[in-house]
Design a protein around this motif. Structure first.
Motif: not given
Lengths: 337, 377
Positions: B341-349, B353-356, B362-369
């Motif tokens: 229940i906790i994991l399902i309702t924790a919508e921002r998890v 994770i995606q943000q993290w 990001l830094p690698q992609e940025l340097s690649a760019d």
């Protein structure tokens, strides 16, 4: 037993003592519920937090005698109480974290905490004692009673201040008394209380004047966890000295109802909690009559629902009255202008 | 074949819930490790217990453990009905927890009709089911009206109504319905005309199985194809919008709880007319509250409820088998349930994770760019 004897036993000082004892584990979580409600983060998990605190208080209280054999005996129940408070705070923090940081619905997350408490206590109790019903195999200590000196010689006051056998009330009863005043003072006489109520009224407005909404709500939930824990400890280390599976039996939810019936202020909440306590005590007294016990079991929930309805009807009437006043004022100004 | 946006969303949701279940089971196993001397054996029972053991012997195909398989289906039927009940109210954003009381009164009403009327089987069963549905409807309507017209908090009111319902049930059972000759508190067994006919021999799986399928379709139809269902969804999504849009929100809130009560009342009929075949002091053992996790796993979508109910029923049956054959109690399932229940309702998890991951990437992609840009330049 006849109705006369029951009525006779209700109008006694001893009955008041019973009400005080039954009300204590309602007042403490109700104050916790009030704080979280006023901060706009209603804590439905009071029930579960009480339960884990009650359980850990008993277990740590009993085992600490084995862990620290040389220590004086009065320390053990307090170690238990400390453990109970800590675990309740951890779960309250978890509730605050998943709600405030991870966006979980606070009601669903709190229901999950209740389920966790209900399952977890039985799970660990079985692992420790091999019993799923109660901790009867553990020798668990009680938190002390406080006896008021001198009044015992005075007939009525003795029973009133020190309960039926002059053995005093549990320390948590006095904690409830002190905390009622303290909660009132913090809520209405200290900046933190003003911030807390502002956050509950209108979080955006509170944030716009520089109040850290999230921190206030964290604190409110943790405080409600602390107060719920004290109520749970009172159940298992005062009212009884044993933990029974699901021994809170809905008190956490009745405490929430007391918050509403008490018009969301400390004094009203405590009075409402005492009314619920009295209803339960009355039921217990009527148990001696020749009435099927099922009728008596229905009294507390029925009183709770009635209280909920009365509170809301009063609130609606209040809102309507305010609206009418506003209307009148407008018309007056219009007429004058 | 390319998937539509909606299908992609469903698939994402499915995998998310699958991940939640796996994490919860893993955490449950970790907790078991701490207390059990045979954690692997215990978890094996939990996860494979409900399956029938099929083996080839010289005598031919042999199936053992059909009763365990039956227990799974019986339990799942109750869970699916209760899950549907919870899904309806949750979809209207009403946190009614009244299923437990509605189950008791549904069973009671079915029991009274079964024991105190007589009719040919088809009519008798239909009448008893209608009585159960009616009892659930009324017991859902009460907190519904209290919420809609007086704004009485439905969590507290339904929990209190549960207590009252159980006491009404016991009062009538003990004072009126019970057979005093029995050594325990129970009514006579229901007459054959009022017992749900068996579908799978060797189990207690009755035509309640088909009734449940009908209930799933009916609830799905109600929620997606009728005005009331539309209104329930709008009220759940945005109460103010619904009010301004001219929806009678009070009526919708009250009815959402009442309709939910019908489904829970039928679950009570399944327990009394299909499983126990009499009324006993305890009938539900708190199963009314298990509907929450079922509804959440199904994301309040009626057509996903059967899968969620079967999954959770499997876990509950496995836990009972585990409790019998190891040193771990079945309460471990409650812990797993709470984690789910906790994991399902924790919508921002997931976004977190995606943000993290983005931040790490990001830094690698940025340097690649950057190097690419430098190359172009």
């Amino acid at each position: 037993m006849s109705l006369d004897t029951v009525l006779g036993s209700i109008f006694t000082v001893a009955f008041i003592a019973t009400i005080i004892r039954i009300s204590t584990p309602l007042i403490l979580p109700a104050l916790g519920g009030l704080i979280s409600e006023l901060a706009g983060v209603i804590n439905i998990a009071l029930e579960g937090l009480m339960l884990v605190a009650a359980f850990l208080g008993v277990v740590v209280g009993a085992y600490s005698a084995q862990w620290f054999p040389g220590w004086p005996g009065w320390v053990y129940p307090w170690l238990g109480a400390l453990a109970g408070i800590l675990v309740s705070l951890v779960l309250a923090w978890l509730l605050a974290f998943v709600h405030l940081e991870l966006g979980a619905d606070i009601i669903l997350a709190a229901l999950a905490i209740n389920i966790l408490a209900q399952g977890g206590t039985v799970f660990v109790m079985f692992a420790l004692t091999g019993d799923k019903g109660s901790t009867s195999t553990l020798a668990s200590p009680a938190l002390p009673n406080i006896v008021i000196p001198f009044v015992n010689r005075i007939p009525v006051l003795g029973v009133l201040f020190n309960a039926e056998n002059m053995t005093g009330y549990n320390i948590m009863t006095y904690a409830a008394l002190v905390l009622t005043v303290l909660v009132w003072f913090v809520l209405y006489r200290m900046p933190f209380g003003a911030h807390l109520r502002a956050v509950g009224e209108n979080p955006e407005a509170a944030a716009s004047v520089g109040i850290n909404v999230r921190r206030v709500q964290y604190t409110a939930i943790l405080l409600s966890g602390l107060l719920a824990a004290l109520g749970g400890l009172n159940l298992s280390m005062g009212y009884l000295t044993i933990f029974q599976a699901n021994m809170t039996a809905g008190r956490g939810f009745i405490a929430l109802a007391a918050v509403y019936l008490g018009n969301r202020n400390p004094i009203g909440t405590v009075i409402a909690a005492v009314i619920f306590g009295a209803a339960t005590a009355l039921g217990a007294q009527m148990g001696t009559l020749n009435v099927p016990p099922q009728y008596i079991e229905m009294i507390p929930p029925f009183v709770t629902i009635a209280a909920l309805v009365i509170y809301n009807l009063r609130r609606q009437a209040q809102l309507a009255a305010n609206a009418r006043k506003f209307q009148d004022k407008l018309e007056q100004e219009h007429g004058a202008g | 074949m390319t998937l539509s946006q909606k299908q992609k969303q469903y698939l994402m949701e499915f995998f998310r819930i699958l991940a939640v279940i796996l994490i919860a089971l893993a955490l449950g196993f970790l907790i078991t490790l701490l207390v059990s001397e045979e954690p692997v054996q215990a978890f094996k029972e939990l996860l494979t217990g409900p399956l029938p053991k099929i083996s080839w012997t010289e005598a031919g195909l042999k199936i053992r453990g059909i009763n365990r398989f039956g227990n799974w289906l019986e339990d799942s039927i109750t869970l699916i009905l209760v899950g549907l009940a919870v899904a309806v109210v949750f979809r209207a954003k009403q946190f009614s927890l009244g299923a437990e009381g509605q189950i008791y009164l549904g069973a009671l009403a079915a029991g009274i009709i079964s024991l105190h009327t007589s009719a040919p089987a088809f009519i008798h069963i239909t009448l008893a089911l209608l009585a159960a549905a009616g009892a659930g409807f009324v017991w859902g309507l009460i907190p519904g009206i209290l919420k809609a017209y007086v704004n009485a908090d439905e969590i507290v009111s339904t929990l209190m109504l549960n207590v009252i319902a159980v006491q009404i049930y016991r009062l009538l059972l003990i004072q009126w319905l019970r057979n005093p000759d029995y050594g325990y508190i129970a009514t006579d067994f229901f007459p054959e005309t009022a017992v749900l006919p068996l579908v799978i021999p060797g189990t207690r799986v009755t035509i309640a199985l088909f009734l449940t399928i009908i209930a799933v379709v009916a609830t799905w139809f109600l929620m997606t194809r009728t005005p009331l269902g539309y209104e329930i969804r709008v009220v759940g999504d945005n109460l103010k919008f619904a009010r301004y849009g001219g929806i009678n929100t009070r009526r919708v809130i009250a009815l959402s709880m009442a309709v939910s009560g019908i489904l829970a009342g039928l679950a009570g009929a399944h327990l009394s007319m299909g499983i126990l075949k009499q009324l006993t002091l305890n009938i539900s053992f708190g199963i009314g509250f298990e509907g929450i996790v079922v509804a959440l796993l199904a994301r309040n979508d009626p057509k996903a409820v059967p899968l969620a109910g079967l999954f959770y029923g499997y876990l509950r049956t496995g836990a009972q088998i585990m409790e019998r054959s190891s040193d771990v109690t079945r309460e471990v399932v409650l812990i797993i349930q709470a984690i789910i229940i906790i994991l399902i309702t924790a919508e921002r998890v997931l976004p977190l994770i995606q943000q993290w991951r983005m931040r790490r990437k990001l830094p690698q992609e940025l340097s690649a760019d950057h190097s690419e840009a430098a190359h172009v330049a």
